[in-house]
Every structure is written in C-alpha cells, then in structure tokens.
Design a protein around this motif. Structure first.
Motif, PDB file in Angstrom:
ATOM      1  N   CYS A  67      -0.816  -0.129 -10.468  1.00  0.00           N
ATOM      2  CA  CYS A  67      -1.135   0.035  -9.051  1.00  0.00           C
ATOM      3  C   CYS A  67      -1.590   1.450  -8.720  1.00  0.00           C
ATOM      4  O   CYS A  67      -1.984   1.728  -7.580  1.00  0.00           O
ATOM      5  N   TYR A  68      -1.558   2.350  -9.706  1.00  0.00           N
ATOM      6  CA  TYR A  68      -2.120   3.691  -9.540  1.00  0.00           C
ATOM      7  C   TYR A  68      -3.296   3.930 -10.486  1.00  0.00           C
ATOM      8  O   TYR A  68      -3.681   5.070 -10.720  1.00  0.00           O
ATOM      9  N   ASN A  73      -0.495  -3.186 -17.361  1.00  0.00           N
ATOM     10  CA  ASN A  73       0.484  -3.502 -16.324  1.00  0.00           C
ATOM     11  C   ASN A  73       1.890  -3.219 -16.839  1.00  0.00           C
ATOM     12  O   ASN A  73       2.617  -4.115 -17.263  1.00  0.00           O
ATOM     13  N   CYS A  79       4.929  -2.910  -9.004  1.00  0.00           N
ATOM     14  CA  CYS A  79       3.634  -2.954  -8.316  1.00  0.00           C
ATOM     15  C   CYS A  79       3.550  -4.149  -7.367  1.00  0.00           C
ATOM     16  O   CYS A  79       2.872  -4.080  -6.337  1.00  0.00           O
ATOM     17  N   SER A  80       4.237  -5.240  -7.694  1.00  0.00           N
ATOM     18  CA  SER A  80       4.294  -6.369  -6.768  1.00  0.00           C
ATOM     19  C   SER A  80       5.048  -5.976  -5.501  1.00  0.00           C
ATOM     20  O   SER A  80       4.641  -6.326  -4.387  1.00  0.00           O
ATOM     21  N   ALA A  82       5.213  -2.977  -4.393  1.00  0.00           N
ATOM     22  CA  ALA A  82       4.303  -2.057  -3.705  1.00  0.00           C
ATOM     23  C   ALA A  82       3.296  -2.819  -2.855  1.00  0.00           C
ATOM     24  O   ALA A  82       2.834  -2.317  -1.826  1.00  0.00           O
ATOM     25  N   GLY A  83       2.954  -4.047  -3.281  1.00  0.00           N
ATOM     26  CA  GLY A  83       2.019  -4.865  -2.518  1.00  0.00           C
ATOM     27  C   GLY A  83       2.558  -5.317  -1.176  1.00  0.00           C
ATOM     28  O   GLY A  83       1.798  -5.789  -0.324  1.00  0.00           O
ATOM     29  N   LEU A  87       1.694   2.135  -0.016  1.00  0.00           N
ATOM     30  CA  LEU A  87       1.549   2.821  -1.291  1.00  0.00           C
ATOM     31  C   LEU A  87       0.702   4.071  -1.063  1.00  0.00           C
ATOM     32  O   LEU A  87      -0.465   3.981  -0.681  1.00  0.00           O
ATOM     33  N   LYS A  89      -1.322   7.110  -2.397  1.00  0.00           N
ATOM     34  CA  LYS A  89      -2.068   7.312  -3.641  1.00  0.00           C
ATOM     35  C   LYS A  89      -2.080   8.758  -4.128  1.00  0.00           C
ATOM     36  O   LYS A  89      -2.180   9.003  -5.324  1.00  0.00           O
ATOM     37  N   ILE A 372      -2.569   0.729   1.530  1.00  0.00           N
ATOM     38  CA  ILE A 372      -2.795   1.839   0.610  1.00  0.00           C
ATOM     39  C   ILE A 372      -3.187   3.049   1.443  1.00  0.00           C
ATOM     40  O   ILE A 372      -4.128   2.991   2.234  1.00  0.00           O
TER      41      ILE A 372
END
Length: 504
Positions: A67-68, A73, A79-80, A82-83, A87, A89, A372
C-alpha cells in the motif's frame, strides 16, 4: 454610454475594492492562520470520547508495504485495514533511533526539543506532558503493552508517565489479552501497543521464506544459533557470571533469559547480549554476493513482516468481534525504517535516508471515510492529530500540527542528534547535513536518493539549510537532564557498535 470620467470612477472603485480584499486576506491569514477560512477534513471533536489504540510496529519501513508502493504484498491484512482508513503517504519519523522517535510521537516535539536523545541517561523534563498523561487527565484508562525492560522505551525515565497499567506483551498476540486483563473494554481507554516483531535479527519461519525468496532459504540462522554464539562469547568475557548456569536441552536462549533476569540491575547485560547476537547474524551472510545478500536479507525482513501481519489479522478480528471498531480510533505507525544496502549499510544505523525515516501512518476513525492523503507529515503530528479528533486541547508549545486541519507542513525535519545528522524535507527536495557535508536530492525524480544535486543546485541547498537552522533555533528546548554519567561499563568498542546500530 459611460463618460470617460465615469469609467475612471468605476475602475477606481473596482481597484480599491480589490486592494481592500487582498489586504483583508493577508491580514486574516497573518492573524488567524487562515484555518477558519478553509474547511478542515475533520472538525475538532469529530470522535469525542472515542477510545484510542496507538500501534508502533517498530522497524517497519513504508517502502516495504504494497500500500506504499512495494511490488510484493508483505502485509495484506495491514493494507486491507488501511483501505478502511486514512493512509498518509509522505510521513517521516523525526529520527532513525527508537527512543528519540517514540518520545516525539508522545510529545509532539522534535528530538532537539524534548531532549530524550541518549539511552540510559536522559530523563524527560517534567514540564513536558505526554499523550498518555493528557488522556489520563481527561478520564481515559491507559495501557502500555510492550517490552518491560527496554532502555529505548524507558519506563523509568518518562515513557511510563500517564499509564494506568504497564504489561509485558511485545507481540500482537498478547495485546487483546492485556486489554481484557485490565478491563479496558468496559472503559474509555487509550492503549499503546508495541512490537519488535520485524526488528533485526530477522528469523522468520523457514517454510515461509520462499514466499519472498523463490527457492527457499539460502542460509538459515536460528535464534538458538545466535544465542549459542553469544553465550560462548560472553562466557569468555564474564566467566563468573555464567559459572553456575547450565544449558538445558541445548537451549542457549534460556540461558540468556536466566542471565538477563539474574543481572537485570545492569543494562550492560542487555546491550552485550543484543550486540553479541547481531554480529554473528550479519556475519552469516558475508560470503554471499552483494546483490544476493541485499535481496536475500530483504526477503527475510519481508517474511517477518508477513508473519507479523498474520498476527495483526487476528488482532483486527478481535477488535471487530468485540465491537471496538465502532468507537475506537486506531493509529498505526513505526518509529523508523530499515536499510538494505541502498546506501552501503544495513539496519537503521546513523543515517537519514528515506529507507530509514519514511514510515507508514494509518489512521482509522469510526464513521469516517477512507482516503489517501498526500500532504507532508511527521510523527510529531500524531499527538496533536489524536487530541484534535477527540476534541481535547493540545499543549501550547508543541511543534506538530493537526493533520485533519487545513494546516500544512511546508517542510519536516529529522535528526540523529548523537551522530550530528540533520535533514529538512519538502515534498520535492531533501537536504541532508552531516557536519560540513551536504547531500541534496530531488525526491520527485530521484525517490531512491541516488543523485546528489547539492553542488549543481547550491541556491536550493543554501536556502534549505538556512530554513533548517532558523527553524531549529526557534524550536522550544526542554531540560531533559541526564540522570547520571554514561555507564562506565560500556567500553569504546561497545559504544562504537551502539552508534553503528543507531542506538547511541
């Protein structure tokens, strides 16, 4: 038709009105800092009386997460999560050292301000209020779950302030048990949860390595191998301390635990055992080709992230099963990153390149959208951001900003105070100062920081250096006194190794 005279009057009136509006615009901006004119992403007190969980995934660099931008993965569950969250960046930790960074997270201050830059001796100034202290004074029950005898999260020199409960539990599988044991789920709570799960030495399960290094492990070092080599080394140095201890079932790590317990009053035990394990760990890869070593050690790190992520999945499920996500803010970050020979070294030694200081920041807020966020951020912003979401006033002299307001960081800083390293970072430029040496990088065209532009762009370098020096001069300075001279039992060789590992 308008006469020339009338037209002049109209032009004059329009010009006067425009000038007045511009003057008023700048007056309001200078006096009120412009916030009330701009619509913040979230209003103060958006989640008033919500619980707060602050998770520190020690040593986790942003660039090793999908996710970055990483191609693999390593952490699907993180990351899920984070969804469902905000997030951020472009987040930089203010130091590549564990103690400095964690105190910045807790105080909203850069290391040069809070002064907690020397392990074992610094004591936090009593005038500085930490995040747990502020939340405790606002009716929160507070929990520390992490390492209990860690000089880098010192529970006797200021990091303990404000905690109702302090429990050992440095892996995600212990966190919910500690929360339940202290009856947090039935109260308004703040929980600080820490793990060294992805810290060196990276020793993941052997069968998982092929997920990130096809063909499986080239070299596999077990924790017991390292403990045995460290035991032999320390036995030769301190025979009296070991003469009555026995190795049972070839378990040299248990000898360590007995040894550390018996001599817990002297921190040199922890330092010696840690350094004694790290030396043989990295030595094990010395015969590998450089590029192979770089790829393979990063794969071991990636596998460690993957295994930690499996534990995080269980913790996230426990949060959901206990219906905590409906009323709990969850902030996930790291104190620093990790280098894999991008600039000639490994670990997170005394450097301020992005692999060591660019960290993830994920903020979950109940009943809020996911997004994001590209704005420039620092770990010093975490404390005021949490307090703003809760509708609690932040201390007046902190440096960090509320990331959900209209305020923007024009630049952020990072320091390695004991190594005399400083950097100033914008969304485009990054200047690193190492004494009289300078490095300038264009992060938009050279995110890996391989092309030094300091000589080619002296005007930019000088401008950033002036901004850095002026800003550092204006920052508040607290008196985090030294409790005692630096321990005499750390000799020059140990001190050198501590500097190399980024801890002193």
């Amino acid at each position: 038709m308008f006469s020339i005279k009338s037209l002049h009057k109209i032009i004059f009136a329009i010009s006067f009105t425009a000038l007045f509006v511009v003057w008023q615009w700048y007056f309001v901006k200078s006096v009120f800092n412009f916030d009330f004119l701009a619509r913040p992403i979230l209003a103060d007190g958006f989640c008033k009386d919500c619980n707060v969980i602050l998770i520190s995934l020690d040593n986790l660099r942003a660039k090793s997460l999908l996710c970055y931008g990483y191609e693999k993965n390593t952490a699907p569950n993180l990351c899920s999560f984070a969804g469902k969250s905000y997030l951020f960046k472009n987040v930089y930790t203010p130091s590549s050292k564990t103690q400095d960074s964690h105190f910045s997270i807790f105080t909203g201050l850069y290391p040069i301000s809070h002064g907690m830059t020397v392990p074992f001796t610094s004591v936090l100034d009593s005038n500085i209020k930490t995040l747990p202290q502020i939340l405790a004074s606002n009716g929160y029950t507070t929990l520390f779950s992490g390492p209990k005898n860690d000089p880098h999260l010192p529970l006797d020199r200021g990091f303990e302030r404000g905690f109702s409960y302090k429990d050992k539990g440095d892996e995600p599988r212990y966190w919910m048990d500690n929360m339940k044991k202290n009856n947090l789920l039935n109260r308004k709570f703040f929980a600080f949860l820490h793990t060294y799960r992805v810290h060196e030495p990276y020793i993941p399960q052997k069968e998982n390595i092929n997920k990130f290094y096809p063909g499986g492990p080239l070299i596999y070092v077990t924790r017991n191998d390292l403990c045995k080599k460290a035991y032999i080394k320390l036995l030769s140095q301190y025979p009296d301390r070991f003469k009555n201890l026995k190795v049972l079932n070839d378990d040299y790590c248990n000898i360590y635990r007995d040894y550390n317990t018996k001599y817990a009053a002297t921190w040199n035990v922890e330092i010696e055992s840690y350094l004694a394990r790290l030396d043989p760990y990295w030595d094990a890869f010395n015969n590998l080709d450089f590029l192979v070593k770089k790829e393979y050690t990063h794969a071991l790190y990636a596998t460690s992230i993957y295994e930690m992520d499996l534990e995080l999945k269980k913790f996230f499920n426990e949060l959901e099963n206990n219906k905590l996500l409906d009323k709990t803010i969850v902030v996930i970050t790291a104190d620093h990153g990790e280098e894999f020979f991008e600039h000639g070294g490994h670990s997170h030694a005394a450097n301020l390149y992005n692999e060591s200081i660019q960290v993830p920041l994920i903020i979950y807020i109940p009943k809020s959208k996911s997004q994001i966020v590209e704005k420039l951020a620092s770990s010093v912003d975490i404390m005021p951001t949490i307090l703003s979401i809760l509708g609690i006033e932040a201390p007046e002299k902190i440096t960090g900003i509320d990331l959900f307001s209209s305020k923007e960081n024009k630049f952020v800083l990072a320091q390695h105070v004991t190594a005399n390293l400083e950097t100033i970072i914008t969304l485009k430029w990054k200047l690193i100062l190492n004494g009289d040496e300078k490095e300038l990088f264009d992060l938009t065209s050279d995110p890996e920081e391989q092309i030094d532009l300091s000589i080619k762009n002296t005007n930019i370098s000088n401008d950033l250096e002036n901004k850095l020096n002026n800003y550092l001069f204006r920052l508040p300075k607290y008196n985090s006194i030294k409790s005692e001279p630096f321990p005499t039992w750390i000799d020059e060789e140990q001190r050198k190794k501590l500097i190399e590992t980024g801890y002193f």
